[in-house]
Design an enzyme around this catalytic site. Structure first.
Site, PDB file in Angstrom:
ATOM      1  N   GLY A  84      -2.122  -6.337   0.034  1.00  0.00           N
ATOM      2  CA  GLY A  84      -2.395  -7.759   0.244  1.00  0.00           C
ATOM      3  C   GLY A  84      -2.613  -8.159   1.695  1.00  0.00           C
ATOM      4  O   GLY A  84      -3.539  -8.915   2.008  1.00  0.00           O
ATOM      5  N   HIS A  85      -1.781  -7.611   2.596  1.00  0.00           N
ATOM      6  CA  HIS A  85      -1.823  -8.163   3.961  1.00  0.00           C
ATOM      7  C   HIS A  85      -3.013  -7.700   4.797  1.00  0.00           C
ATOM      8  O   HIS A  85      -3.205  -8.153   5.917  1.00  0.00           O
ATOM      9  CB  HIS A  85      -0.491  -7.930   4.689  1.00  0.00           C
ATOM     10  CG  HIS A  85      -0.205  -6.532   5.123  1.00  0.00           C
ATOM     11  ND1 HIS A  85      -0.238  -6.156   6.440  1.00  0.00           N
ATOM     12  CD2 HIS A  85       0.146  -5.420   4.425  1.00  0.00           C
ATOM     13  CE1 HIS A  85       0.096  -4.881   6.546  1.00  0.00           C
ATOM     14  NE2 HIS A  85       0.323  -4.410   5.332  1.00  0.00           N
ATOM     15  N   CYS A 124       1.316   1.492  12.363  1.00  0.00           N
ATOM     16  CA  CYS A 124       2.527   2.120  11.835  1.00  0.00           C
ATOM     17  C   CYS A 124       3.041   3.191  12.766  1.00  0.00           C
ATOM     18  O   CYS A 124       4.209   3.500  12.764  1.00  0.00           O
ATOM     19  CB  CYS A 124       2.247   2.757  10.477  1.00  0.00           C
ATOM     20  SG  CYS A 124       1.150   1.792   9.474  1.00  0.00           S
ATOM     21  N   ASN A 149      -7.878   4.207   8.664  1.00  0.00           N
ATOM     22  CA  ASN A 149      -7.293   3.053   9.345  1.00  0.00           C
ATOM     23  C   ASN A 149      -7.403   3.113  10.860  1.00  0.00           C
ATOM     24  O   ASN A 149      -7.307   2.088  11.527  1.00  0.00           O
ATOM     25  CB  ASN A 149      -5.824   2.875   8.932  1.00  0.00           C
ATOM     26  CG  ASN A 149      -5.048   4.171   8.956  1.00  0.00           C
ATOM     27  OD1 ASN A 149      -5.457   5.147   8.331  1.00  0.00           O
ATOM     28  ND2 ASN A 149      -3.957   4.198   9.674  1.00  0.00           N
ATOM     29  N   THR A 177      12.190  -6.997 -11.449  1.00  0.00           N
ATOM     30  CA  THR A 177      11.610  -8.331 -11.618  1.00  0.00           C
ATOM     31  C   THR A 177      10.507  -8.527 -10.585  1.00  0.00           C
ATOM     32  O   THR A 177      10.690  -8.232  -9.410  1.00  0.00           O
ATOM     33  CB  THR A 177      12.703  -9.412 -11.461  1.00  0.00           C
ATOM     34  OG1 THR A 177      13.717  -9.138 -12.430  1.00  0.00           O
ATOM     35  CG2 THR A 177      12.141 -10.804 -11.665  1.00  0.00           C
ATOM     36  N   GLY A 200       0.809  -1.213   0.000  1.00  0.00           N
ATOM     37  CA  GLY A 200       0.000   0.000   0.000  1.00  0.00           C
ATOM     38  C   GLY A 200       0.842   1.263   0.000  1.00  0.00           C
ATOM     39  O   GLY A 200       0.510   2.249  -0.672  1.00  0.00           O
ATOM     40  N   THR A 201       1.940   1.241   0.737  1.00  0.00           N
ATOM     41  CA  THR A 201       2.784   2.436   0.837  1.00  0.00           C
ATOM     42  C   THR A 201       3.332   2.815  -0.533  1.00  0.00           C
ATOM     43  O   THR A 201       3.257   3.983  -0.941  1.00  0.00           O
ATOM     44  CB  THR A 201       3.940   2.183   1.827  1.00  0.00           C
ATOM     45  OG1 THR A 201       3.366   1.899   3.116  1.00  0.00           O
ATOM     46  CG2 THR A 201       4.870   3.374   1.938  1.00  0.00           C
ATOM     47  N   GLN A 247      -7.921  -0.098   3.708  1.00  0.00           N
ATOM     48  CA  GLN A 247      -8.749  -0.615   4.811  1.00  0.00           C
ATOM     49  C   GLN A 247     -10.163  -0.956   4.364  1.00  0.00           C
ATOM     50  O   GLN A 247     -10.866  -1.685   5.061  1.00  0.00           O
ATOM     51  CB  GLN A 247      -8.808   0.406   5.956  1.00  0.00           C
ATOM     52  CG  GLN A 247      -7.470   0.658   6.638  1.00  0.00           C
ATOM     53  CD  GLN A 247      -6.967  -0.538   7.454  1.00  0.00           C
ATOM     54  OE1 GLN A 247      -7.701  -1.467   7.769  1.00  0.00           O
ATOM     55  NE2 GLN A 247      -5.689  -0.513   7.783  1.00  0.00           N
TER      56      GLN A 247
HETATM   57  N1  PLP Z   1      -2.894   2.953   3.729  1.00  0.00           N
HETATM   58  C1  PLP Z   1      -3.619   2.588   4.785  1.00  0.00           C
HETATM   59  C2  PLP Z   1      -4.960   3.218   5.012  1.00  0.00           C
HETATM   60  C3  PLP Z   1      -3.145   1.626   5.677  1.00  0.00           C
HETATM   61  O1  PLP Z   1      -3.876   1.278   6.732  1.00  0.00           O
HETATM   62  C4  PLP Z   1      -1.875   1.049   5.434  1.00  0.00           C
HETATM   63  C5  PLP Z   1      -1.297   0.074   6.381  1.00  0.00           C
HETATM   64  O2  PLP Z   1      -1.436   0.198   7.581  1.00  0.00           O
HETATM   65  C6  PLP Z   1      -1.152   1.465   4.305  1.00  0.00           C
HETATM   66  C7  PLP Z   1      -1.697   2.419   3.465  1.00  0.00           C
HETATM   67  C8  PLP Z   1       0.192   0.901   3.984  1.00  0.00           C
HETATM   68  O3  PLP Z   1       0.094  -0.371   3.387  1.00  0.00           O
HETATM   69  P1  PLP Z   1       1.332  -1.373   3.415  1.00  0.00           P
HETATM   70  O4  PLP Z   1       1.471  -1.854   4.823  1.00  0.00           O
HETATM   71  O5  PLP Z   1       0.954  -2.469   2.461  1.00  0.00           O
HETATM   72  O6  PLP Z   1       2.530  -0.609   2.936  1.00  0.00           O
END
Ligand code: PLP
Length: 377
Positions: A197-198, A322, A148, A234, A70-71, A176
């Site tokens: 994914g996670h 985070c 989140n 890759t 996501g980041t 989320q």
């Molecule tokens: N965006 C939101 C709203 C999230 O809750 C998170 C993860 O906590 C992320 C982005 C980041 O995703 P990733 O952990 O896959 O980098």
């Protein structure tokens, strides 16, 4: 017994996901760019995953770009979306995830102007706020679909309608939201959408950015031109295959699973209200993800409560996963304007489909016990 109520931080992979990843790692290890049969097999597995992710959000496979999560997808949307311009104006909200906020800060350092919209006391951004903030040089709007920390759901479809035909790109971080509510890129009217994914019982380090056909982007990574030139390197095939399998299962199962999480949340809430008092809900009940609770407890420190709960076998978060290593109060709760004691005592619970009613009731009892201890001195 250990009870996991931190599903917004991460989720347990489905066994099918682990099996698919194991196979991709051990058997289908070819390079998807290879033109021989090993490469073609890997390419086919990746194409299947692309279709599965696309189907989950109502997109076309050619609009899905795999990322490291996501980041990276948020960074690609913001920096890649703004990258074609020298200057310009961006609208976002003050309650975005750090991946969006810090991308915006970076762009501000490069000379872009950024407007941070403030939510109301319940955690909602209004489409009218976006309209009022628009400037002639606004090039990008990024508003998350669901928060989140407090689970507040934003009116993306309304914002999409507002921006239609104006030449302003609309991105949403749906990390989320996916798996908890309907997420369809056409209905939302977005140009870009982030998923990870996670958070959907898939692997960590695998995510995707949806980019509507025709939207021009600048890559962040330069190299061999994988992912149609937008994301060189890759491909992480086991991660991509795992993400695809998680997407396939999420599409099939989410309505029942979201209802299961909501039922567990309700059982927890009902029992906690019977057993203790002196706590409040942060954010509105309405327009909230079905699995989220964010509570502040009078007379206790959130970090201490979290540790006591952990020792008693219940896993929750202080704010977002985070940021919980940092002592600063949550930027989301600050944006809601809540009092100091609520900032200091906030705890996020995020239920998952595997949480049973019995577990939720037991967790509420453990909460009440630990609160009694902490409030004694
Ligand atoms: N965006 C939101 C709203 C999230 O809750 C998170 C993860 O906590 C992320 C982005 C980041 O995703 P990733 O952990 O896959 O980098």
């Amino acid at each position: 017994m250990r009870i996991y109520l931190d599903n917004s931080a991460t989720t347990k992979p489905y066994p099918e996901v682990a099996a698919a990843m194991q196979e991709a790692l051990a058997e289908g290890w070819g390079n998807p760019s290879g033109i021989h049969s090993f490469g073609r097999d890997a390419y086919d597995a990746m194409s299947r995953a692309r279709e599965q992710v696309a189907e989950l959000i109502g997109a076309e496979p050619g609009e899905i770009y795999f990322t490291s999560g996501g980041t990276e997808a948020d960074n690609l949307a913001l920096l890649g979306g703004a990258g074609r311009f020298e200057r310009g104006h961006i609208i976002t909200s003050s309650i975005e995830h750090a991946a969006v906020l810090n991308s915006c800060r970076h762009l501000a350092g490069q000379g872009f102007a950024v407007t941070y919209l403030a939510p109301d006391a319940g955690g909602r951004i209004d489409a009218a706020q976006v309209e009022a903030a628009l400037q002639p040089d606004t090039l990008l709007v990024s508003i998350m679909l669901a928060n989140n920390e407090i689970g507040s759901i934003q009116p993306l479809a309304e914002i999409g309608e507002l921006l239609a035909g104006r030449g302003v790109l609309l991105h949403t971080d749906a990390v989320q939201a996916v798996g908890k509510m309907p997420v369809n890129v056409e209905e939302l009217g977005v140009d870009m959408l982030t998923l990870s994914g996670h958070k959907i019982n898939g692997p960590k380090g695998a995510g995707a950015l949806y980019v509507r056909h025709g939207v021009e982007m600048e890559p962040l990574l330069w190299g061999g031109g994988q992912e149609r030139g937008l994301r060189s390197g890759t491909e992480n095939l086991p991660g991509i295959v795992g993400l695809g399998e998680a997407a396939r299962l999420t599409r099939e199962r989410w309505p029942r699973q979201a209802a299961q999480a909501a039922a567990a949340r309700q059982s927890f809430w009902d029992r906690l209200r019977l057993l203790t008092e002196g706590f409040v809900l942060n954010g509105d009940w309405e327009n909230r993800l079905p699995n989220n609770l964010n509570l502040s407890f009078a007379g206790v420190d959130g970090a201490a409560l979290l540790l006591f709960l952990d020792m008693a076998g219940v896993a929750v978060s202080a704010a977002s996963a985070c940021s919980s290593a940092k002592p600063e109060p949550s930027h989301v709760l600050q944006a809601l304007g809540v009092e100091e004691w609520r900032l200091k005592s906030a705890v996020r619970l995020s239920f998952g489909w595997e949480n049973t009613t019995e577990e939720a009731v037991r967790a509420a009892e453990i909460f009440a016990e630990q609160l009694r201890w902490l409030r004694q001195d």
